[in-house]
Each structure stands twice: as structure tokens, then as C-alpha cells.
Design a protein around this motif. Structure first.
Motif, PDB file in Angstrom:
ATOM      1  N   SER A 200      65.455  54.324  53.257  1.00  0.00           N
ATOM      2  CA  SER A 200      64.425  53.023  53.197  1.00  0.00           C
ATOM      3  C   SER A 200      64.892  52.300  54.519  1.00  0.00           C
ATOM      4  CB  SER A 200      64.740  52.364  52.194  1.00  0.00           C
ATOM      5  OG  SER A 200      66.283  51.772  51.878  1.00  0.00           O
ATOM      6  N   HIS A 205      57.648  49.924  52.523  1.00  0.00           N
ATOM      7  CA  HIS A 205      57.564  50.119  50.962  1.00  0.00           C
ATOM      8  C   HIS A 205      58.194  51.190  50.481  1.00  0.00           C
ATOM      9  CE1 HIS A 205      56.472  48.482  47.129  1.00  0.00           C
ATOM     10  NE2 HIS A 205      55.843  49.391  46.967  1.00  0.00           N
ATOM     11  N   LEU A 206      59.093  51.274  49.686  1.00  0.00           N
ATOM     12  CA  LEU A 206      59.486  52.647  49.205  1.00  0.00           C
ATOM     13  C   LEU A 206      58.587  53.341  48.131  1.00  0.00           C
ATOM     14  CD1 LEU A 206      62.285  50.952  50.245  1.00  0.00           C
ATOM     15  CD2 LEU A 206      63.415  52.367  48.354  1.00  0.00           C
ATOM     16  N   GLN A 225      63.152  49.470  44.592  1.00  0.00           N
ATOM     17  CA  GLN A 225      62.094  48.649  45.124  1.00  0.00           C
ATOM     18  C   GLN A 225      61.610  48.008  44.129  1.00  0.00           C
ATOM     19  OE1 GLN A 225      59.994  48.706  48.342  1.00  0.00           O
ATOM     20  NE2 GLN A 225      59.885  47.141  47.312  1.00  0.00           N
TER      21      GLN A 225
END
Length: 450
Positions: A200, A205-206, A225
Motif C-alpha cells: 500500500s 486505494h487498496l 482499507q
């Protein structure tokens, strides 16, 4: 201007909640004449987005020689996606894995000594910057906020399974934003805590990659997340094959059940693959997690659309699942037609294998590697005269190598002797007395994972 953003709980298309229903089609594994057909069939299954990797080594096989026409015209591919009324997700790597030769990295890059790939090493980042700028020259004007089709761009690829160089990922984000990419950025990793952590980076955005136990794996993703939409960016609905192995399939009912579980949780999805296609030429990669396993020419992947572009049982099962959560077109693609039968005459080609007659040749005192001679071909022939006194009274002697990469055919005086396989761990074979030794070596695929 159309907007696409990440909200507190959902993707937002013009401010309204939006679920991504995507499928992977690699433009470089499909003939360009068939791009539109494959994209349209994805739309008819109920998908609203097409995802593709960008294969750096296909576009720049020689440093500084950029290719983006014909089968590599990714801009034209994205335009077809737009014409069909669908969105696009672009994953430029620079490493893509994808069961693709060298994981998408050019061989001229990975043979550079003392360069650490997939790191913040400046000697690695220099060509990466040039590559990404070329890619983003194509992608930037095709973003959704510029009346285009691209809604997401991914940073690297499953990096948490490889490394934890936070400066590297941060630099990729910087380069991407500097090049004019304004749509949301994502990362993808397998739903293992250390992979999600190491892969990450702030500003991206994961998302996760998996093919089963959807609820459990989404819960793991949510812990890493905590806000925004959940997404499985690679829903593995099949698998790849390697030479000497079986053809891998996944049960349609099980895959459909896992897809239903994923969508019931409100998550977005990208089917990996929707249509696998073909590893044309010598583009297949290899896995090596203790044993070298080169991949076959077909990339059928047991996908909803098979290698030849026809709907499978899985296509119709997934379409039914999707219809529970989103509108699905009334139109269905035609069923597979009967395959034509053809008869061809075969004739002996001779033992000299004329298909490997050299386009270039060189002399050396020892066998050189493919890299040392800048070979872009997958086959190199090595020849030498055997010493007159090599055999004396012996009818045969062992020919021994430290290692062959990856498959070698051995002949003496144009008489086939045998084969040596890296996959099988073979290093030697007996050769008969003779005057001229020839070893034909095939690169079966540079390792893409492991």
C-alpha cells in the motif's frame, strides 16, 4: 464533465454510488480485429468496465524503440471500449506478472548489472519514468473527466508479495500524478496482512486479489482499507497452465457462488480473466517457486469467454449472478459454431531444423547467454567441432552442463541425440562419437513470478 471519485463507502460516478463490474481482456493477447467482439460480449454478460495490463516489453523490446501500432495500439483498444459504452481500468505496472514473459519487464532492463528492479534504485527508475510517460501520453486524454473512458489506474502490481520499498511506490504515484492522471489510483495485493501492508501507499486505494472465500477475504481487506469501496481487482475464475501439467479448470457452480457472495457484500469486481486469449509468439512467462514451470501458448484460463472467443457455461452462470445486482442486456452472443475440419499434407523437414537457420551469428570461446548476444529470438543454436581425440576408444561420452535455460536439443553430425530440460532438472546426457556438436536452446519463458 463526468466525474469519478472514491467516496466514503462507494465509487462515485457524477456523485452517485457506482459499482464496478469489470472483466480483464489483454489487448496484447487478442488479435486487434477481434477486440470489439470480445468487448461487446463482456457488455452482453452485464459488465460495465474492461481492465487491461500494459506490457512494457511488448511496447519497448529494444530500449528507445517504442511500438504502439497494430496489435499494440492500446489507444485504439481503449477507444473501442468507449465506443461500446464501457469504462476502462489501466494497469501499467511497470511489473505486471500476468503469466507474461519476464513479468512485462524488458529483457534489456533486467540484464543491466547492479540494477534492482521494482525498487527506488535510480538506475531502475530512470527507464521506468520514460516508460510511464509514454503510457500516460495515451491514457491521460482518455480519462473519464476528459470525456474518455478510463476510471482507475493501478500503481505497480501485487507489490506486497515482492517488496516493501515505500519510496518506490510513492515515486510511482508522483510520476503518475505529474503525468496528468487525475482519476483515482489503486493498488492490489492478495488478502494477506503483510502483503496489504507492504503493497500500500498513500494516495492509492487498496484492493485485493482472490478467487474464493469472498466474505472472509473482503473482511481482511476492510481491516486494511477502513473506508471507501471494497473491490476485488482480480477475481480468479480460472487458472493458467504450464507445459507438462494438466489443463486447470474451476467448477462453474463454485465460481458463480463466490461471485455472488462478493457482489452480495456490495463489493466491486474485476473478473480475471473475462477472456484470456493467446500467448502469441514467444510471449508466455514461467513460474519458479522452487521448480521452473514454463507456461503454455494458450491463455484460455477457463474464463467465461474461451480462447477462441465463445461463451462458456461459466459465461451464462456469471451473467445470471450479475443480473441479480445490475441490469443485463437482453441480447445474448451466439453460441459456438461447429469448428471447420481441414486436411493438410505433412512432409519430413529434415534433421537440420531449417526453422532455426541463423539471422545472425557470432563466435566465442564459451557458450554465451541470450542476454550477452542481445538475442530477441527465443531460440539460439550453439555449435562446435569436437576434438579429434575426444573419444579415443569410447563409443560415447557424457555431455554435462551447469544448467540449461530452458530446453535444449542435442545433435551430433546432424543426428538427434536427445533433450535436456530445465524443468526436469536435467543436466547431462551421453553423446556418441562424432565431429560436430550442435545444441539448440529454447527460451521457454522468462520467470514472471517466484
Amino acid at each position: 464533465m463526468t466525474t469519478f471519485e472514491i467516496g466514503d463507502t462507494d465509487f462515485l460516478l457524477d456523485g452517485e454510488p457506482h459499482r464496478i463490474l469489470s472483466g480483464t481482456i489483454h489487448y496484447f493477447r487478442v488479435h486487434p480485429d477481434q477486440w470489439r467482439d470480445r468487448v461487446r460480449k463482456a457488455r452482453l454478460m452485464g459488465l460495465n468496465t474492461i481492465e487491461t495490463y500494459i506490457a512494457w516489453n511488448a511496447h519497448e523490446p529494444v530500449r528507445g524503440r517504442w511500438e504502439q501500432t497494430g496489435a499494440l495500439d492500446v489507444g485504439a483498444f481503449l477507444d473501442i471500449v468507449a465506443d461500446e459504452g464501457m469504462h476502462a481500468i489501466v494497469r501499467p505496472g511497470p511489473y505486471i506478472c500476468a503469466e507474461w514473459h519476464n513479468g512485462g519487464l524488458p529483457v534489456w532492463l533486467t540484464r543491466m548489472r547492479d540494477v534492482r528492479p521494482r525498487s527506488s534504485d535510480p538506475r531502475y527508475l530512470e527507464p521506468v519514468v520514460d516508460y510511464l510517460r509514454r503510457v500516460y501520453d495515451i491514457v491521460t486524454p482518455r480519462q473519464i473527466d476528459r470525456d474518455g473512458t478510463v476510471v482507475l489506474v493501478q500503481i505497480e502490481n501485487e507489490y506486497g508479495a515482492y517488496g516493501s520499498d515505500v519510496a518506490y511506490l510513492a515515486e510511482l504515484v508522483r510520476i503518475t500524478r505529474e503525468a496528468g492522471i487525475t482519476v483515482p489510483l489503486t493498488t492490489v495485493d492478495q488478502p494477506q496482512p503483510h502483503m496489504l501492508r507492504d503493497g500500500s501507499t498513500p494516495g492509492a486505494h487498496l484492493t485485493a486479489s482472490f478467487g474464493s472465500r469472498s466474505a472472509e477475504r473482503l473482511a481482511t481487506l476492510r481491516r486494511h482499507q477502513p473506508t471507501g469501496p471494497l473491490m476485488c481487482s482480480e477475481f480468479w475464475n480460472g487458472w493458467f497452465d504450464w507445459w507438462g501439467g494438466v489443463h486447470h479448470t474451476t467448477a462453474t457452480a463454485a465460481s458463480a457462488r463466490d461471485l455472488d457472495e462478493l457482489l452480495a457484500a456490495g463489493a466491486s469486481v474485476n473478473l480475471y480473466m473475462f477472456h484470456g486469449g493467446t500467448n502469441f509468439g514467444a510471449t508466455a512467462g514461467a513460474n519458479d517457486k522452487g521448480r521452473y514451470k514454463p507456461l503454455v501458448t494458450s491463455y484460455d484460463y477457463d474464463a467465461p469467454l474461451d480462447e477462441s472467443g465463445h461463451p462458456t457455461e461459466k459465461y451464462h452462470a456469471f451473467r445470471e449472478v450479475i443480473s441479480r445486482y445490475a441490469p443485463v442486456p437482453d441480447e445474448l452472443p451466439p453460441a459456438r459454431p461447429a469448428a471447420p475440419e481441414m486436411t493438410v499434407a505433412l512432409a519430413p523437414a529434415g534433421v537440420r531444423m531449417p526453422w532455426i537457420d541463423p539471422v545472425a551469428s557470432a563466435r566465442s570461446v564459451r557458450p554465451t547467454t541470450f542476454d550477452e548476444i542481445d538475442a530477441l529470438t527465443p531460440v539460439v543454436a550453439y555449435e562446435t567441432d569436437l576434438p579429434d581425440d575426444a573419444f579415443l576408444d569410447a563409443d560415447a561420452l557424457p555431455l554435462v552442463f551447469d544448467e540449461v535455460r530452458d530446453l535444449a536439443w542435442v545433435s551430433v553430425d546432424d543426428r538427434p541425440v536427445g533433450r535436456i530440460s530445465r524443468t526436469l532438472g536435467e543436466r547431462a546426457l551421453a553423446i556418441p562419437a562424432g565431429r560436430r556438436l550442435r545444441v539448440v536452446v529454447e527460451d521457454q519463458g522468462r520467470v514472471n513470478y517466484g
